[in-house]
Enzyme design. Structure first.
Site, PDB file in Angstrom:
ATOM      1  N   ASP A 210      55.422  30.414   5.565  1.00 12.99           N
ATOM      2  CA  ASP A 210      54.484  31.502   5.803  1.00 12.99           C
ATOM      3  C   ASP A 210      54.014  32.105   4.473  1.00 12.99           C
ATOM      4  O   ASP A 210      54.817  32.312   3.561  1.00 12.99           O
ATOM      5  CB  ASP A 210      55.217  32.574   6.635  1.00 12.99           C
ATOM      6  CG  ASP A 210      54.288  33.640   7.167  1.00 12.99           C
ATOM      7  OD1 ASP A 210      53.395  33.295   7.965  1.00 12.99           O
ATOM      8  OD2 ASP A 210      54.455  34.816   6.791  1.00 12.99           O
ATOM      9  N   GLU A 279      51.541  27.701   3.806  1.00 13.01           N
ATOM     10  CA  GLU A 279      50.321  28.369   4.269  1.00 13.01           C
ATOM     11  C   GLU A 279      49.695  29.131   3.105  1.00 13.01           C
ATOM     12  O   GLU A 279      50.284  30.077   2.600  1.00 13.01           O
ATOM     13  CB  GLU A 279      50.659  29.352   5.402  1.00 13.01           C
ATOM     14  CG  GLU A 279      49.425  30.057   5.951  1.00 13.01           C
ATOM     15  CD  GLU A 279      49.729  31.405   6.619  1.00 13.01           C
ATOM     16  OE1 GLU A 279      48.923  31.839   7.446  1.00 13.01           O
ATOM     17  OE2 GLU A 279      50.751  32.032   6.282  1.00 13.01           O
TER      18      GLU A 279
HETATM   19  C1  BGC Z   1      51.311  34.447  10.022  1.00 14.35           C
HETATM   20  C2  BGC Z   1      50.965  35.683  10.794  1.00 14.35           C
HETATM   21  C3  BGC Z   1      51.822  36.814  10.266  1.00 14.35           C
HETATM   22  C4  BGC Z   1      51.695  36.961   8.751  1.00 14.35           C
HETATM   23  C5  BGC Z   1      52.748  37.812   8.169  1.00 14.35           C
HETATM   24  C6  BGC Z   1      50.891  34.814   8.648  1.00 14.35           C
HETATM   25  O1  BGC Z   1      49.950  34.268   7.995  1.00 14.35           O
HETATM   26  O2  BGC Z   1      50.694  33.289  10.473  1.00 14.35           O
HETATM   27  O3  BGC Z   1      51.115  35.517  12.158  1.00 14.35           O
HETATM   28  O4  BGC Z   1      51.439  38.005  10.865  1.00 14.35           O
HETATM   29  O5  BGC Z   1      51.788  35.720   8.106  1.00 14.35           O
HETATM   30  O6  BGC Z   1      53.987  37.186   8.211  1.00 14.35           O
END
Ligand code: BGC
Ligand code: MG
Length: 550
Positions: A210, A279
């Site tokens: 994440d 990500e």
């Molecule tokens: C996740 C979200 C989340 C955020 C904070 C992201 O990019 O996909 O769902 O709210 O990170 O953790």
């Protein structure tokens, strides 16, 4: 472990290259214990369905202990399963079943921040001198009492929250209940690597990481410069969010991160056939950062791209530009593409797609260089659910309502059974209402209809799985004529020509020297060739393999 499984696991160290990953949002996939919330046992029950799609892996959104302020993206214990979702034993059973079915399992590690209920934070906030006092990002106020700089939280307001115990601010890029860990501390890094090791030892095949580019912040806490209106875009945050008004030069994307990613990769490489998918959320520099993070073999295997998750429909021109940019600024990068996920409006609704267009995009996604994530329900062609304000759960939606309705509309329960009151998801009222429109195209119904979107997705995935060139071949000669996007995928054995009409106008195309053989014969929207000629009507496409001349 049976023979077939061990063979599958041992052989395929590069399974992630070009792989198709099915994203499961555990709250909304399948409830097994009658509390209206999906759980791990529920996922295990539905794994044969997932395997029947022909995908390579699943990515499960967070199921760790959490006060659920951000529905699991706020972790209070990295090494345990939240009781709402089950137990560690349930996870082990899930993993075993997935491996029996030939599915890899990726879990979602949220390392950038914890919940404010994590014991690390309780300790850190107690005073300025405890052993974990620097585990989070603490800073003194400015002389006038205001926050140390102008950084903004994606979920609204300043990224700084006052804490009266330490009489200092702490940093949070998301909710105030998601304090940001201080990666400049090596103790923090070590603790997080231990977390990753814990799950690697349990046998997970990889991580979705994440907000990987948020790990580090500028040590000097310099303010971000403003961003000109014409440079803003809504790919990370909706346009009504002032987060888009800054160039995030200092709050994320720091060079120190590369060293940490190398440590993480070093750890992962101690285990066989594991993969890291980071990500990268940055509206301006996303592809460039993806390049930095995935080039070579010592950082991430792949990065999750936001390029096709934005509000604007993916056009032929856009796809070409994205790959051109990637090849210029991120040469050697490995992207993972998605059209939908648990954070954005489902793409059928977001881009207002007809049934034909939706099917064509599915085929296109399976032909692109890189890896692919599909989001649960995407294979049914689900449109965004309409969730009334009173039913809203997502704090992000509550903050920006009604201009931005948050993420509940893509998180409503999976629809399995048309007849069942709760669509086969649960025996009681689910945590978010079942969408009536979605229930009408539930899995059971689509299974029985040969022409359904579900069967189309299966065929599109099967095409990618049976033509390795679509997974790992080069991609070149990308061309755009009117709304038609064409390109070649090539490896040592094969060359595939792809052309997609992403528009309503008819188009005629002459292929380069062949002979070519149509390979997408059973896919909806795919057309036959006539020699080297092909005519594409609205939203039609052609996928052909070059045959050696006799
Ligand atoms: C996740 C979200 C989340 C955020 C904070 C992201 O990019 O996909 O769902 O709210 O990170 O953790
Ligand atoms: Mg449950």
């Amino acid at each position: 472990m049976n023979v077939q499984t061990s063979k599958h696991l041992a052989q395929d160290t590069d399974w992630w290259q070009g792989g198709v990953i099915y994203q499961i949002y555990p709250r909304s996939f399948q409830d097994s214990n009658g509390d209206g919330v999906g759980d791990l046992q529920g996922i295990t029950q539905r794994l044969p369905y997932v395997a029947s799609l022909g995908v390579d892996a699943i990515w499960i959104s967070p199921f760790f202990k959490s006060p659920m302020k951000d529905f699991g993206y706020d972790v209070s214990d990295y090494r345990d399963v939240d009781p709402l979702f089950g137990s560690l034993a349930d996870f082990d059973a899930l993993l075993t079943r997935a491996h029996e079915l030939g599915l890899k399992v990726m879990i979602d590690l949220v390392l950038s921040h914890t919940s404010d209920q994590h014991p690390w934070f309780s300790e850190s906030r107690a005073n300025r001198s405890n052993p974990k006092s620097d585990w989070y990002v603490w800073a003194d106020p400015q002389p006038d009492g205001t926050p140390p700089n102008n950084w903004l939280s994606i979920f609204g307001g300043s990224a700084w929250q006052w804490d009266s115990r330490r009489e200092q601010y702490y940093l949070h890029n998301f909710l105030t209940s998601q304090p940001d860990l201080n990666f400049h501390s090596s103790a923090v890094q070590d603790a997080l690597l231990d977390t990753a090791r814990f799950w690697l030892e349990r046998g997970v095949d990889g991580f979705r990481l994440d907000t990987i580019n948020f790990y580090f912040h500028d040590k000097e806490l310099r303010s971000n410069p403003p961003l000109a209106p014409e440079e803003r875009n809504g790919s990370i945050a909706p346009s009504v969010n002032p987060y888009n008004h800054q160039r995030h030069l200092y709050s994320k994307n720091q060079p120190e991160n590369l060293v940490f990613l190398e440590r993480l990769r070093g750890l992962t490489d101690q285990y066989n056939a594991r993969a890291c998918l980071g990500e990268v959320g940055d509206a301006q520099r996303g592809l460039e950062i993806m390049g930095e993070y995935t080039q070579g073999d010592d950082r991430m295997h792949m990065c999750y791209a936001f390029e096709f998750l934005g509000p604007d429909p993916v056009t032929a021109q856009m796809v070409k530009q994205v790959f051109n940019r990637l090849d210029t600024i991120g040469k050697g990068a490995w992207a993972c593409w998605a059209f939908s996920n648990h954070d954005v409006v489902r793409h059928g609704t977001r881009w207002q797609l007809s049934d034909a267009a939706l099917r064509t995009y599915a085929a296109l996604l399976m032909c692109l260089r890189g890896s692919v994530c599909l989001y649960q329900g995407e294979e049914l062609g689900l449109s965004e659910a309409d969730v009334a304000f009173d039913d809203l759960q997502d704090p992000y939606g509550i903050e920006f309502w009604p201009e931005f309705k948050g993420r509940d509309g893509c998180r409503t329960p999976m629809v399995w059974d048309t007849q069942d009151e709760n669509a086969g998801f649960a025996s009681v009222k689910p945590w978010l209402p079942v969408s009536e429109t979605q229930r009408e195209i539930a899995v059971d119904l689509q299974e029985r209809a040969p022409g359904s979107v579900l069967h189309h997705y299966r065929k599109a995935i099967a095409l990618r799985e049976t033509l390795p060139v679509l997974k790992t071949g080069t991609q070149d000669r990308m061309d755009v004529a009117a709304d038609v996007l064409s390109f070649h995928r090539t490896n040592a054995e094969q060359e595939v020509f792809c052309a997609f009409n992403l528009g309503e106008e008819n188009a005629a195309l002459t292929l380069p020297d062949g002979p070519w053989e149509n390979v997408a014969t059973d896919l909806d929207g795919a057309v036959e060739l006539r020699g080297n000629q092909v005519s594409l009507g609205a939203w039609e496409y052609c996928i052909a393999v070059k045959r050696e001349e006799q």
